[in-house]
Design an enzyme around this catalytic site. Structure first.
Site, mmCIF file in Angstrom:
data_model
loop_
_atom_site.group_PDB
_atom_site.id
_atom_site.type_symbol
_atom_site.label_atom_id
_atom_site.label_comp_id
_atom_site.label_asym_id
_atom_site.label_seq_id
_atom_site.Cartn_x
_atom_site.Cartn_y
_atom_site.Cartn_z
ATOM 1 N N CYS A 173 0.872 -1.171 0.000
ATOM 2 C CA CYS A 173 0.000 0.000 0.000
ATOM 3 C C CYS A 173 0.908 1.219 0.000
ATOM 4 C CB CYS A 173 -0.932 0.005 1.209
ATOM 5 S SG CYS A 173 -2.043 1.430 1.172
ATOM 6 N N GLN A 279 -4.957 13.574 12.839
ATOM 7 C CA GLN A 279 -5.011 13.904 11.410
ATOM 8 C C GLN A 279 -4.197 12.857 10.655
ATOM 9 O OE1 GLN A 279 -6.953 16.021 10.033
ATOM 10 N NE2 GLN A 279 -7.609 17.249 11.791
ATOM 11 N N PHE A 309 -15.077 20.946 18.391
ATOM 12 C CA PHE A 309 -14.665 19.640 17.874
ATOM 13 C C PHE A 309 -13.137 19.576 17.966
ATOM 14 C CE2 PHE A 309 -18.468 21.084 15.655
ATOM 15 C CZ PHE A 309 -19.362 20.050 15.862
ATOM 16 N N CYS A 401 -13.626 17.794 6.531
ATOM 17 C CA CYS A 401 -13.178 16.612 5.794
ATOM 18 C C CYS A 401 -14.267 16.159 4.826
ATOM 19 C CB CYS A 401 -12.829 15.483 6.763
ATOM 20 S SG CYS A 401 -14.199 15.049 7.858
HETATM 21 C C1 LIG Z 1 -12.425 15.521 12.570
HETATM 22 S S1 LIG Z 1 -12.192 15.255 14.294
HETATM 23 C C2 LIG Z 1 -11.266 16.701 14.641
HETATM 24 C C3 LIG Z 1 -10.525 16.701 15.937
HETATM 25 C C4 LIG Z 1 -9.468 17.790 16.087
HETATM 26 N N1 LIG Z 1 -9.944 19.080 15.670
HETATM 27 C C5 LIG Z 1 -8.212 17.415 15.340
HETATM 28 O O1 LIG Z 1 -7.908 18.061 14.334
HETATM 29 O O2 LIG Z 1 -7.504 16.508 15.786
HETATM 30 C C6 LIG Z 1 -13.794 15.572 14.882
HETATM 31 C C7 LIG Z 1 -13.961 15.652 16.374
HETATM 32 O O3 LIG Z 1 -15.349 15.881 16.613
HETATM 33 C C8 LIG Z 1 -15.728 15.225 17.798
HETATM 34 N N2 LIG Z 1 -17.186 15.049 17.729
HETATM 35 C C9 LIG Z 1 -17.885 14.222 16.922
HETATM 36 N N3 LIG Z 1 -19.200 14.412 17.094
HETATM 37 C C10 LIG Z 1 -19.337 15.355 18.060
HETATM 38 C C11 LIG Z 1 -20.442 15.982 18.690
HETATM 39 N N4 LIG Z 1 -21.693 15.652 18.353
HETATM 40 N N5 LIG Z 1 -20.218 16.921 19.624
HETATM 41 C C12 LIG Z 1 -18.950 17.248 19.963
HETATM 42 N N6 LIG Z 1 -17.864 16.702 19.396
HETATM 43 C C13 LIG Z 1 -18.051 15.762 18.472
HETATM 44 C C14 LIG Z 1 -14.922 13.945 17.815
HETATM 45 O O4 LIG Z 1 -14.769 13.466 19.139
HETATM 46 C C15 LIG Z 1 -13.598 14.423 17.184
HETATM 47 O O5 LIG Z 1 -12.688 14.800 18.185
#
Ligand SMILES: C[S@@+](CC[C@H](N)C(=O)[O-])C[C@H]1O[C@@H](n2cnc3c(N)ncnc32)[C@H](O)[C@@H]1O
Length: 446
Positions: A173, A279, A309, A401
């Site tokens: 991969c 990430q 988030f 994303c």
């Molecule tokens: C794409 S990740 C981004 C995390 C962080 N910003 C990073 O870059 O490492 C999305 C985040 O959203 C959180 N999440 C998902 N659904 C959620 C909700 N309903 N309320 C609060 N947080 C949520 C997840 O726990 C996760 O940490």
């Protein structure tokens, strides 16, 4: 060239010749039929042909009509387009992990950037073109979810085939960091004592500072023999940690914890919990963090930033390291505890566990911040953006994303009086149709 393999799909009917005009949002080539008549594939019908590129002339067998058009399965390559190259991976075509290895690099990069321009346009924003693209090179992916299955004595570890539940047993991969690629045969061997016949599990591997964090999701139970085999796997593969989760709703149980699992965000080391989000590439993370810091800019000098988030602090900790006050909010308590632990001694970092879908920060709460960063999962942040649009926060930095849900959320910000300051496309999922982005918005109404 043209070594792409296909499997027959059921319900296929007429054959027609088409020329691919463009590549659609899911990575399939799209042709618009010029064939006269009133049969399937008539003039104007859109035909989606996987693994083709603009300029390809192909004979396809048409699939049934769907909302957006028809699928076409290549039965003969008549001419290849100017941007086509030899795919670097032997599994390409059959493996569902990649859909764009056949596209030469300039065309591939332009396509990724166009996906962000198109999402911004759907949100009502005109971007400076082309939107710059931050890339991840081959071998740059540090997070992957394999599927593993046992049939009889055979254990298969890989990804689903294209449009199928069959698995590709991966021999290589080129997308993955070399230590994750090297893990595949070890996992295959290590699961012999763990998977029952017919067993199917997810194997989530993430490479952190000092080794790989592995989580097996799906084995309903682990007997003593299975636990010993997994401890051995952790040893031979030199894993930092190996954990087990019967299913996604149950807690994760560490089976072998050999070293602390650490990641550096800004000038802080975070001790991450098992299964923590990271990430997908270091290059992607660096580009996202630089764009977020640049987007927040001076807006928060003397004021505070809300990081919604926030996860384990990918953005919160670099923001805090540069002297800003940061309020980090996430639904995952373990991630926030890791963030808070790493932020110890940094003044001005607060955390709050909160479901931002059911209980978003209100416009009144948001009004306390000079800048808001939000980085939701693929479903987007519609409830939170609703409040954000009416909050009066001067600067909003959206990380996404999923261009589809981003476009919807951006449209709401547009209605709330935000204008686009800058945009960046971030490619962390090389050769797939996925693209991530950062868009910086500033409030223009007052
Ligand atoms: C794409 S990740 C981004 C995390 C962080 N910003 C990073 O870059 O490492 C999305 C985040 O959203 C959180 N999440 C998902 N659904 C959620 C909700 N309903 N309320 C609060 N947080 C949520 C997840 O726990 C996760 O940490």
């Amino acid at each position: 060239m043209g070594s792409v393999r296909y499997r027959p799909e059921s319900g296929l009917s007429p054959e027609i010749e088409v020329t691919i005009a463009t590549v659609g949002a899911r990575g399939d080539g799209i042709a618009v039929s010029t064939r006269a008549g009133n049969k399937p594939g008539k003039i104007g019908d859109r035909i989606f042909v996987p693994l083709t590129a603009p300029g390809d002339r192909v004979r396809v067998r048409l699939g049934p009509a769907q909302t957006e058009g028809r699928r076409g399965q290549v039965i003969a390559w008549l001419e290849r387009g100017p941007d086509v190259v030899e795919p670097p991976c032997r599994h390409f075509g059959r493996c569902g992990g990649c859909s764009l290895q056949h596209l030469g690099d300039p065309a591939y990069g332009a396509w990724k950037s166009e996906q962000v321009t198109a999402a911004l346009a759907r949100g009502g924003f005109e971007a400076v073109q082309p939107v710059p693209l931050a890339r991840t090179p081959p071998g740059g992916r540090r997070r992957v979810t394999f599927t593993a299955r046992r049939r009889g004595t055979v254990i298969t570890v890989g990804f689903n085939e294209r449009l199928s539940h069959r698995l590709v047993d991966l021999e290589q991969c080129p997308v993955l960091a070399s230590d994750l690629e090297a893990l595949i045969p070890r996992v295959r061997q290590g699961l012999v004592e763990v998977l029952p016949d017919g067993g199917l599990i997810d194997v989530i591997a993430t490479r952190f500072e000092d080794g790989i964090d592995l989580v097996l999701v799906g084995p309903p139970s682990l007997d003593l023999g299975a636990r010993q085999a997994l401890a051995e796997l952790a040893e031979t593969a030199n894993l930092a940690r190996l954990s087990w989760q019967p299913d996604l709703k149950q807690p994760i149980e560490p089976v072998a914890a050999r070293r602390p699992v650490l990641v550096r965000f800004g000038d802080r080391l975070v001790a991450v919990p098992p299964g923590a989000f990271l990430q997908a590439s270091l290059e992607g993370e660096s580009a996202l963090v630089a764009a977020v810091l640049g987007g927040v800019g001076d807006a928060a000098a003397g004021g505070a930033v809300a990081d919604l988030f926030a996860g384990c602090g990918t953005f919160s900790l670099p923001l805090a390291s540069t002297g800003r006050r940061v309020h980090a909010v996430d639904g995952n308590g373990a991630a926030l505890a890791a963030l808070a632990g790493a932020a110890r001694g940094l003044p001005g970092v607060t955390t709050e566990q909160r479901d931002l879908g059911r209980n978003p920060l209100s416009s009144q709460e948001l009004a306390a911040y000079q800048a808001v960063v939000f980085d939701p999962p693929r479903a987007g942040a519609s409830a939170q953006v609703e409040a954000l649009a009416g909050s009066g926060v001067p600067v909003v930095v959206a990380v996404s994303c999923n261009p589809a849900t981003f476009a919807r959320d951006a449209h709401r910000l547009n209605e709330g009086g935000y204008r686009l300051v800058s945009a960046l496309a971030v490619d962390q999922f090389l050769w797939s149709a996925h693209i991530e982005l950062v868009a910086v918005f500033r409030l223009s109404r007052k």
